[in-house]
Scaffold this motif. Structure first.
Motif, PDB file in Angstrom:
ATOM      1  N   ARG A   4      -8.724  -1.323   3.718  1.00 61.33           N
ATOM      2  CA  ARG A   4      -9.694  -2.157   2.970  1.00 61.33           C
ATOM      3  C   ARG A   4      -9.093  -2.616   1.647  1.00 61.33           C
ATOM      4  NH1 ARG A   4     -13.719   2.248   4.128  1.00 61.33           N
ATOM      5  NH2 ARG A   4     -13.982   1.933   6.355  1.00 61.33           N
ATOM      6  N   ARG A   5      -8.314  -1.744   1.020  1.00 64.45           N
ATOM      7  CA  ARG A   5      -7.774  -2.123  -0.289  1.00 64.45           C
ATOM      8  C   ARG A   5      -6.728  -3.232  -0.174  1.00 64.45           C
ATOM      9  NH1 ARG A   5      -5.646   2.609  -4.056  1.00 64.45           N
ATOM     10  NH2 ARG A   5      -3.814   2.418  -2.716  1.00 64.45           N
ATOM     11  N   LEU A  31      -6.109   0.336 -10.768  1.00 61.13           N
ATOM     12  CA  LEU A  31      -6.203   0.354  -9.308  1.00 61.13           C
ATOM     13  C   LEU A  31      -7.230   1.403  -8.900  1.00 61.13           C
ATOM     14  CD1 LEU A  31      -4.645  -0.975  -6.845  1.00 61.13           C
ATOM     15  CD2 LEU A  31      -3.586   1.266  -6.596  1.00 61.13           C
ATOM     16  N   GLU A  42      -8.387  -6.528  -0.093  1.00 62.64           N
ATOM     17  CA  GLU A  42      -8.799  -6.989  -1.432  1.00 62.64           C
ATOM     18  C   GLU A  42      -7.602  -7.512  -2.219  1.00 62.64           C
ATOM     19  OE1 GLU A  42     -11.938  -7.395  -2.386  1.00 62.64           O
ATOM     20  OE2 GLU A  42     -12.256  -6.756  -0.306  1.00 62.64           O
ATOM     21  N   SER A  43      -6.465  -6.801  -2.134  1.00 64.25           N
ATOM     22  CA  SER A  43      -5.259  -7.238  -2.852  1.00 64.25           C
ATOM     23  C   SER A  43      -4.807  -8.597  -2.332  1.00 64.25           C
ATOM     24  CB  SER A  43      -4.127  -6.221  -2.676  1.00 64.25           C
ATOM     25  OG  SER A  43      -4.489  -4.959  -3.182  1.00 64.25           O
ATOM     26  N   GLU A  57       0.850  -1.192   0.000  1.00 67.23           N
ATOM     27  CA  GLU A  57       0.000   0.000   0.000  1.00 67.23           C
ATOM     28  C   GLU A  57       0.880   1.234   0.000  1.00 67.23           C
ATOM     29  OE1 GLU A  57      -2.844   1.220  -0.422  1.00 67.23           O
ATOM     30  OE2 GLU A  57      -3.744  -0.697  -0.906  1.00 67.23           O
ATOM     31  N   ARG A  68      -6.459  -4.451 -10.695  1.00 60.67           N
ATOM     32  CA  ARG A  68      -7.294  -3.810  -9.668  1.00 60.67           C
ATOM     33  C   ARG A  68      -6.729  -3.985  -8.259  1.00 60.67           C
ATOM     34  NH1 ARG A  68     -11.438  -8.796 -10.235  1.00 60.67           N
ATOM     35  NH2 ARG A  68      -9.923  -9.429 -11.814  1.00 60.67           N
ATOM     36  N   TRP A  69      -5.639  -4.748  -8.161  1.00 62.63           N
ATOM     37  CA  TRP A  69      -4.987  -4.945  -6.856  1.00 62.63           C
ATOM     38  C   TRP A  69      -3.605  -4.316  -6.873  1.00 62.63           C
ATOM     39  CZ3 TRP A  69      -6.334 -10.411  -8.524  1.00 62.63           C
ATOM     40  CH2 TRP A  69      -7.690 -10.657  -8.280  1.00 62.63           C
ATOM     41  N   LYS A  70      -3.100  -4.033  -5.679  1.00 56.22           N
ATOM     42  CA  LYS A  70      -1.775  -3.404  -5.601  1.00 56.22           C
ATOM     43  C   LYS A  70      -0.742  -4.488  -5.310  1.00 56.22           C
ATOM     44  CE  LYS A  70       0.028   0.984  -3.879  1.00 56.22           C
ATOM     45  NZ  LYS A  70       0.379   1.576  -5.177  1.00 56.22           N
ATOM     46  N   GLU A  75      -9.325   3.395   4.126  1.00 55.07           N
ATOM     47  CA  GLU A  75      -9.473   2.991   2.712  1.00 55.07           C
ATOM     48  C   GLU A  75      -8.302   2.100   2.288  1.00 55.07           C
ATOM     49  OE1 GLU A  75     -11.788   3.699   0.272  1.00 55.07           O
ATOM     50  OE2 GLU A  75     -13.087   4.701   1.718  1.00 55.07           O
ATOM     51  N   ASN A  76      -7.090   2.462   2.727  1.00 49.87           N
ATOM     52  CA  ASN A  76      -5.927   1.633   2.389  1.00 49.87           C
ATOM     53  C   ASN A  76      -6.015   0.281   3.086  1.00 49.87           C
ATOM     54  OD1 ASN A  76      -4.857   4.678   2.341  1.00 49.87           O
ATOM     55  ND2 ASN A  76      -3.742   3.462   0.845  1.00 49.87           N
TER      56      ASN A  76
END
Ligand code: PLP
Ligand code: COI
Length: 339
Positions: free
Chosen positions: A79-80, A242, A83-84, A57, A181-183, A76-77
């Motif tokens: 949550r992301r 992303l 997902e990643s 992130e 869509r993922w980091k 937000e980070n």
């Protein structure tokens, strides 16, 4: 230790006092460890090294005029990265653990948060890797999560000066339904060839097209893209980019400024209708784009006629920065004050 030249920082790695770590072993996350070492010991067959089980992130902390330290949208980070991690069958870091570790590492490295006047910030880089030995291709059962921080200046050396970007159909960064869509580190590995080519030709970065049809704009190096057209904020909708937290924030600010926001496919040809354009992201903030050159067709889309950023991009930039540094009220609860 020499004093840090806050006003002339670039976007790059530097050592700070501490990093924080947490391991997932025997089916659970352990205690948070505080480390002063910038290195890790890793099994030579770790799944992250061989099969790319790695997610990360990027977020920032800012020191305000009032001396307080504010972290921007850390939930937000949190949550992301979940997902990643799910995307690569890795163990997701619980949101509360992520938040606790970010707060802790920023507090521990308080002296590295640049002063308000410098315009610099503290970059926070959370990283998760698979650590179990794997030679057959399969997910690890053990993971290491680390958060490191470092003071940084602008990502593009020009700062908010407009730069040129280019389009090429020679390389794809991600697949149409792949990992864009993922980091994940692999996306950045896949962008190195084209990124270096862009730099060699004098561009600040590559503007990627959608990998399926190569008809629509996707994203701009390590940042999302948006353009301004007839007073509207237009940004790509795509499964291979992303979901940028900066872009999401700017869309809200644009609406607050009375602009219409469109998130949709943007055909390349529409570039000739934009009166302003920019790359946006945590590192890039909003970096105005002056010209976009299509290297395959030779077509040049001139966005700005002078070397100054346009008024809409500039006001969005100022508004975002004002919230991040605490100069304007945080009406959406985007900021976490570290105390
Ligand atoms: N797109 C890519 C590929 C990125 O690496 C980043 C940086 O994090 C962004 C977009 C911008 O995302 P954010 O605004 O959440 O930093
Ligand atoms: C960020 O904006 O935080 C990024 O992660 C960009 C980066 C890959 C340098």
């Amino acid at each position: 230790m020499p004093a840090i030249d806050w006003a002339n920082l670039r976007f790059g790695y530097s050592d700070t006092d501490y990093n924080v770590r947490c391991r997932f072993e025997n089916g659970k996350w352990g205690e948070i460890e505080v480390s002063t070492s910038p290195t890790i010991e890793l099994h030579m067959a770790a799944s992250s090294l061989h099969y790319g089980q790695e997610v990360f992130e990027g977020l920032k902390a800012f020191r305000g005029r009032d001396g307080k330290i504010r972290v921007f949208r850390l939930e937000e980070n949190a949550r992301r990265i979940i997902e990643s991690a799910k995307g690569l069958i890795m163990e997701p870091i619980p949101e509360e653990l992520f938040i606790e570790m970010i707060k802790k590492v920023v507090k521990l490295n308080e002296r590295f948060v640049p002063p308000y006047e410098s315009g610099a910030s503290l970059y926070i880089r959370p990283l998760e890797i698979g650590t179990s030995a794997r030679i057959g291709v399969s997910p690890a059962s053990e993971y290491l999560f680390i958060v490191m921080v470092m003071p940084v200046g602008p990502y593009f050396k020009e700062g908010v000066k407009p730069t040129k970007v280019c389009i090429s159909r020679e390389y794809d960064r991600v697949a149409p339904k792949g990992t864009g869509r993922w980091k994940v580190g692999g996306n950045y590995a896949a962008s190195l060839q084209s990124g270096e080519m862009a730099h060699r030709l004098g561009y600040s970065s590559m503007l990627y097209l959608d990998p399926k049809e190569k008809k629509y704009l996707d994203e701009c190096g390590p940042a999302n893209f948006f353009g301004i057209k007839e007073g509207k904020y237009v940004t790509p909708a795509s499964e291979s980019i992303l979901p940028s937290i900066t872009n999401k924030s700017l869309m809200q600010l644009a609406k607050d400024m009375g602009m219409e926001v469109e998130q949709r496919h943007i055909p390349i040809e529409e570039l000739s209708e934009f009166t302003e354009a920019a790359a946006c992201g945590t590192a890039a903030v909003t970096s105005p784009i002056s010209e976009i050159d299509d290297l395959d067709t030779g077509k040049k889309y001139v966005i700005l006629n002078s070397n100054e950023p346009g008024p809409v991009v500039m006001s969005l930039y100022n508004k975002l920065r004002a919230i991040q540094y605490g100069d304007e009220p945080d009406s959406y609860g985007w900021v976490t004050v570290i105390d």
